[in-house]
Motif scaffolding. Sequence first.
Motif, PDB file in Angstrom:
ATOM      1  N   GLU A 152      90.154   0.262 -11.811  1.00  0.00           N
ATOM      2  CA  GLU A 152      89.600   1.436 -11.136  1.00  0.00           C
ATOM      3  C   GLU A 152      89.296   1.140  -9.675  1.00  0.00           C
ATOM      4  N   HIS A 153      88.731  -0.037  -9.415  1.00  0.00           N
ATOM      5  CA  HIS A 153      88.313  -0.372  -8.048  1.00  0.00           C
ATOM      6  C   HIS A 153      89.312  -1.273  -7.323  1.00  0.00           C
ATOM      7  N   ARG A 154      90.429  -1.593  -7.972  1.00  0.00           N
ATOM      8  CA  ARG A 154      91.473  -2.432  -7.363  1.00  0.00           C
ATOM      9  C   ARG A 154      90.880  -3.754  -6.870  1.00  0.00           C
ATOM     10  N   VAL A 155      90.254  -4.453  -7.823  1.00  0.00           N
ATOM     11  CA  VAL A 155      89.559  -5.694  -7.503  1.00  0.00           C
ATOM     12  C   VAL A 155      89.990  -6.772  -8.489  1.00  0.00           C
ATOM     13  N   LEU A 156      90.156  -7.998  -7.999  1.00  0.00           N
ATOM     14  CA  LEU A 156      90.596  -9.115  -8.837  1.00  0.00           C
ATOM     15  C   LEU A 156      89.677 -10.312  -8.612  1.00  0.00           C
ATOM     16  N   PRO A 157      88.950 -10.775  -9.640  1.00  0.00           N
ATOM     17  CA  PRO A 157      88.127 -11.982  -9.486  1.00  0.00           C
ATOM     18  C   PRO A 157      89.013 -13.203  -9.231  1.00  0.00           C
ATOM     19  N   VAL A 158      88.658 -13.988  -8.220  1.00  0.00           N
ATOM     20  CA  VAL A 158      89.482 -15.128  -7.833  1.00  0.00           C
ATOM     21  C   VAL A 158      88.829 -16.446  -8.219  1.00  0.00           C
TER      22      VAL A 158
ATOM     23  N   VAL B  99      86.029 -12.206  -4.867  1.00  0.00           N
ATOM     24  CA  VAL B  99      86.927 -11.187  -5.413  1.00  0.00           C
ATOM     25  C   VAL B  99      87.899 -10.736  -4.332  1.00  0.00           C
ATOM     26  N   ALA B 100      89.134 -10.509  -4.734  1.00  0.00           N
ATOM     27  CA  ALA B 100      90.142  -9.938  -3.839  1.00  0.00           C
ATOM     28  C   ALA B 100      90.122  -8.427  -4.009  1.00  0.00           C
ATOM     29  N   MET B 101      90.101  -7.708  -2.885  1.00  0.00           N
ATOM     30  CA  MET B 101      90.015  -6.253  -2.931  1.00  0.00           C
ATOM     31  C   MET B 101      91.088  -5.634  -2.047  1.00  0.00           C
ATOM     32  N   ALA B 102      91.631  -4.527  -2.530  1.00  0.00           N
ATOM     33  CA  ALA B 102      92.596  -3.792  -1.715  1.00  0.00           C
ATOM     34  C   ALA B 102      91.903  -3.132  -0.532  1.00  0.00           C
ATOM     35  N   ASP B 103      90.648  -2.714  -0.727  1.00  0.00           N
ATOM     36  CA  ASP B 103      89.853  -2.132   0.354  1.00  0.00           C
ATOM     37  C   ASP B 103      88.563  -2.918   0.476  1.00  0.00           C
ATOM     38  N   PRO B 104      88.517  -3.930   1.331  1.00  0.00           N
ATOM     39  CA  PRO B 104      87.314  -4.778   1.427  1.00  0.00           C
ATOM     40  C   PRO B 104      86.106  -4.043   2.012  1.00  0.00           C
ATOM     41  N   CYS B 105      86.295  -2.802   2.470  1.00  0.00           N
ATOM     42  CA  CYS B 105      85.182  -2.007   2.989  1.00  0.00           C
ATOM     43  C   CYS B 105      84.533  -1.140   1.904  1.00  0.00           C
ATOM     44  N   ASP B 106      85.028  -1.210   0.676  1.00  0.00           N
ATOM     45  CA  ASP B 106      84.546  -0.349  -0.408  1.00  0.00           C
ATOM     46  C   ASP B 106      83.224  -0.902  -0.956  1.00  0.00           C
ATOM     47  N   ILE B 107      82.120  -0.461  -0.339  1.00  0.00           N
ATOM     48  CA  ILE B 107      80.802  -0.959  -0.729  1.00  0.00           C
ATOM     49  C   ILE B 107      80.454  -0.554  -2.159  1.00  0.00           C
ATOM     50  N   ARG B 108      80.906   0.627  -2.585  1.00  0.00           N
ATOM     51  CA  ARG B 108      80.621   1.084  -3.951  1.00  0.00           C
ATOM     52  C   ARG B 108      81.209   0.125  -4.981  1.00  0.00           C
ATOM     53  N   ALA B 109      82.437  -0.328  -4.738  1.00  0.00           N
ATOM     54  CA  ALA B 109      83.068  -1.268  -5.663  1.00  0.00           C
ATOM     55  C   ALA B 109      82.350  -2.614  -5.655  1.00  0.00           C
ATOM     56  N   ILE B 110      81.919  -3.056  -4.468  1.00  0.00           N
ATOM     57  CA  ILE B 110      81.204  -4.333  -4.376  1.00  0.00           C
ATOM     58  C   ILE B 110      79.887  -4.262  -5.144  1.00  0.00           C
TER      59      ILE B 110
ATOM     60  N   ALA C  29      93.429  -8.398  -0.144  1.00  0.00           N
ATOM     61  CA  ALA C  29      94.769  -8.589  -0.713  1.00  0.00           C
ATOM     62  C   ALA C  29      95.416  -7.220  -0.834  1.00  0.00           C
ATOM     63  N   THR C  30      96.728  -7.200  -1.022  1.00  0.00           N
ATOM     64  CA  THR C  30      97.411  -5.916  -1.153  1.00  0.00           C
ATOM     65  C   THR C  30      97.126  -5.312  -2.524  1.00  0.00           C
ATOM     66  N   GLU C  31      97.039  -3.985  -2.560  1.00  0.00           N
ATOM     67  CA  GLU C  31      96.820  -3.289  -3.826  1.00  0.00           C
ATOM     68  C   GLU C  31      97.927  -3.615  -4.819  1.00  0.00           C
ATOM     69  N   ARG C  32      99.161  -3.683  -4.333  1.00  0.00           N
ATOM     70  CA  ARG C  32     100.295  -3.975  -5.208  1.00  0.00           C
ATOM     71  C   ARG C  32     100.132  -5.329  -5.890  1.00  0.00           C
ATOM     72  N   ASP C  33      99.740  -6.363  -5.126  1.00  0.00           N
ATOM     73  CA  ASP C  33      99.612  -7.696  -5.709  1.00  0.00           C
ATOM     74  C   ASP C  33      98.440  -7.766  -6.683  1.00  0.00           C
ATOM     75  N   ILE C  34      97.345  -7.091  -6.348  1.00  0.00           N
ATOM     76  CA  ILE C  34      96.186  -7.089  -7.252  1.00  0.00           C
ATOM     77  C   ILE C  34      96.555  -6.441  -8.580  1.00  0.00           C
ATOM     78  N   MET C  35      97.178  -5.280  -8.527  1.00  0.00           N
ATOM     79  CA  MET C  35      97.524  -4.580  -9.761  1.00  0.00           C
ATOM     80  C   MET C  35      98.583  -5.345 -10.548  1.00  0.00           C
ATOM     81  N   ASP C  36      99.512  -5.994  -9.852  1.00  0.00           N
ATOM     82  CA  ASP C  36     100.529  -6.792 -10.544  1.00  0.00           C
ATOM     83  C   ASP C  36      99.886  -7.953 -11.296  1.00  0.00           C
ATOM     84  N   ARG C  37      98.904  -8.621 -10.673  1.00  0.00           N
ATOM     85  CA  ARG C  37      98.254  -9.736 -11.353  1.00  0.00           C
ATOM     86  C   ARG C  37      97.444  -9.246 -12.549  1.00  0.00           C
ATOM     87  N   LEU C  38      96.793  -8.101 -12.410  1.00  0.00           N
ATOM     88  CA  LEU C  38      96.064  -7.538 -13.552  1.00  0.00           C
ATOM     89  C   LEU C  38      97.024  -7.189 -14.685  1.00  0.00           C
TER      90      LEU C  38
END
Length: 580
Positions: A96-102, A111-122, A138-147
Amino acid sequence: MISPVSNTLKAGPPVDLGDRLLDAGVLTEPQLELARREQKRRGVALGKVLVDLAMVSPERVSGFLADQVSTAYVDVARQALDNTVVELIPRDVAREHRVLPVSQVDGTLTVAMADPCDIRAIDRVHQLTGLRVEVVAATERDIMDRLDGLETQAEDIQEAIDRIIEEREREAEIFGPQGADLAEIAEASESDSPIVSVVSQVIKRAVEKGASDIHFEPEERLMRIRFRVDGVLQPDILIPKSIMPLVSARLKVMAELDVSENRLPQDGRASVMVGRRTYHLRVSCLPTAFGESVVLRILSSSGQALGLANLGMAPDIEQSLRHTIQHPYGVMIVTGPTGSGKSTTLYAVLREVNSAEQSIFTLEDPIEYRMQGVRQTQIREDVGLTFGAGLRSLLRQDPDVMLIGETRDTETAQLMVRAALTGHLVFTTLHTNDAPGAIPRLLDMGVEPFLLPDSLIAVLAQRLVRRLCVHCREEVSDPEKVFEELHLTAPDDQELQLWRPVGCAHCNRTGYRGRQGIFEMMLLDGRFHDPIVHRAGAPEYARLAREGGMRTMFQDGIRQSILGVTTVQEVLRVTRCAAG
């Protein structure tokens, strides 16, 4: 109370992404205006609009977003992940938040985020984990691919293999020992045939491991699958002998080859989707004593072209290369064996010269990266579009700069040289062992000796060495002893400091992670004229190049070893050099 966000995000007020890209020269005013109109119409982030319109690469957008909040950009496609850390955030929340724990260190979760400014997700991540949150981009594409890929395990492939064996046994009872038709099974949809699932999952697994090649190797009692990662083959799963023909047939169907032909070599191409990326496969089939050996070369059509500053060149080599590509005309050649990074270097060069004032064309086989502002042509020898034929047509397109993917025949070599003499800047690749060897090779291909000195401006030779894993490397206590044991002379102009590989979870216990180029740059000047005209051998050109200050690839590799990038043993492995 624990602060949910580390200090890396407490920067000044962010500057608009579009304005930053405009100031950096990545976008033009008309492009930004178009993107903002589209953003307003669709109601999505500007970065997504720019990527969808192919104006900026996903990596470039992520890099600018990272700068905007003073954090780092990471390539999560090749990031080693700890399963215990990944499970800290539920998969649905991560999607949902396009976030990947690293990683997690001392109460801080990175955490890697597609939008590092998304305070709500943080804040959501902090509430779920109770940990301080360190954000990287990180790119949204790479985050979702890893998930998506977290579920791809060897056990899944083994389960599919077991289903295939059961089906084959049932088919043998119905159709006899030969079973059902191989082509019908191999062409079935994934829902109909588990063999399709097996092959797809093997390819996906290879991509996730960062492999450049997949080897399907038949033996007397089984088929062995190995991945080439960072230039070295690594064993993966084993395929039972009973389904070897099915695997080969499926690969042939993908590459549109003749499934019934197993006596002659065959070559083909295929394209597959892994996650949200398209990968092109070069497929080679070769009959062997125990069945057909199949090798797949993996090429991403949406990869990121690096800049010159990211190639790891020594400052003097990078400076010489930058000076060379500013020539208004001439030929610059990059040499090295297959898989040595020649295309990556040439794409980095194209990025440097690419501008609105230049007309740039390429002839490639295959097109490995898509570049905005560059007209790229795929070679198709089956319909007569060879490098030579393409180059003749390309010269009528009013080019300023041309990239010829490979100079492999006399016609291409001669046309390339004549193009340089008529005012074009030409970049190409050649298969030679070193930079000086390029000149005799061109002469052997039929280039006139009196034309070459006025057209060839530089030759860059390169190899790839494995990089030491920064998480586990250890310093060598007695570096002089390493040189003594290898019968090498240690450089006396540098302080000796060497490192050795250890192995950890980040590098799959190999001690190495990723690869790095080692280079030698031969610049041609008036001293080369007479030797070329008189067809001197490669040693003469090597002597002249060294007099002009050229370091060999081996010497550049030793420099990288002392800097802690790689090891002396790794440099010897790829250069096969016994002396500096």
